[in-house]
Write an enzyme that holds these catalytic residues in place. Sequence first.
Site, PDB file in Angstrom:
ATOM      1  CE1 TYR A 167      -4.224   1.493  -0.336  1.00 52.97           C
ATOM      2  CE2 TYR A 167      -3.546   2.916   2.225  1.00 52.97           C
ATOM      3  CZ  TYR A 167      -4.127   2.603   0.731  1.00 52.97           C
ATOM      4  OH  TYR A 167      -5.482   3.662   0.427  1.00 52.97           O
ATOM      5  CE  LYS A 210      -7.036   7.152   0.423  1.00 52.32           C
ATOM      6  NZ  LYS A 210      -7.917   8.125  -0.089  1.00 52.32           N
TER       7      LYS A 210
END
Length: 251
Positions: free
Chosen positions: A153, A160
Site C-alpha cells: 500500500y 492517506k
Amino acid sequence: MSILTGKKIIVTGVANKKSIAWGCAKAIADQGAEIIYTYQNDRMKKNLVKLIGENAPMVELDVASDEKIEAAFASIKETFGSIDGLVHSIAFANKEELSGNVTAITRDGFQLAQDISAYSLLAVSKYAAPLMTDGGSIVTMTYMGSERSIPNYNMMGIAKAALEAEVRYLATELAPQNIRVNAISAGAIKTLAVTGVKDYQSLLNLSAERTPDKVGVTIEEVGNSCAFLLSPLATGIIGDIIYVDKGVHLS
Ligand SMILES: NC(=O)c1ccc[n+]([C@@H]2O[C@H](COP(=O)([O-])OP(=O)(O)OC[C@H]3O[C@@H](n4cnc5c(N)ncnc54)[C@H](O)[C@@H]3O)[C@@H](O)[C@H]2O)c1
C-alpha cells in the site's frame, strides 16, 4: 421525509459502478438529495453517462489543475447557487509506488500521489466551503494503511496519513462556518483504484477474512455511512475518521 431531503451534494470520483463514490451517490440519492456529479476527464464522463444518463447534473473536475477546480466550482455556483455537501472520493499513485520498498519511492511519484490523493481535499474544500452558505458537510475516503504498514500500500498509506491530518485541520478551520469535515476509513473493496496495488487480492482477502461473516464491506455500506455523515443526524461528528470496514481494523 428522508435525511437528505432538499440538500444539494457534490459527488466526485465515480469511475464506474464499482466505485465507492457510486455507493455513496446511490445512498445519498435514496435519502432525497440532489447530486451534482464530477468527472476527471472525457473517458470518465462516458462511464458516468452510462450510469446516470447525459441529462443528470455533471461537471468536469480534474483536481490536478487549480484552474479546472476553480472553473468547476464557478460552474456549480452559477447553476446551483449553494451546496450542502461534498464527497471527496479521489486518489491516485503510480503503480511503481504501490509495490516493493518505500525507499524506492521517487520524488516525482511522491509528489503526484500527495497532490492528487491529499492536497486535492484542501483544494476542493477551498472552493466548496464558500458555496455552503447554510453550513455543510465534507466527507473523504481513507484506508487504515495510513496508520499501519500494509504490504504494497506504500505511497498511498503515506498520502492517506496526510489526508487524515487534513481532515482534522480543515474541520477545525471550517467548524465556525458550520461545515463539518470527516473521513470514512473503508475496508478494502475491489475497485479500479485498488487494482493499482500489487497483489491487491491479498489486501481484499485480508479485509474479508477479518469480518464476522468473512464478507468484505460493500460500497453500499460505505455509501450509507457517507449519507449519514452528510446529514443533520451527524452534527456531533467533526474531524473524525470513522471506520466502515466491518471491524477489520480491530485485529
Ligand atoms: N477500494 C478500496 O479498497 C478503498 C478503501 C479505502 C479507501 N478508498 C478510497 O476511496 C476513494 C475512491 O476510490 P475507489 O476505490 O472507489 O476507486 P475508483 O477507481 O473507483 O475511484 C477513484 C477515483 O479517483 C478519480 N481521480 C483520480 N485522479 C483524479 C484527478 N486528477 N481528478 C479528479 N478525479 C481523479 C478517478 O477518476 C476515480 O473516479 C479513494 O480515495 C480511495 O483511496 C478505497
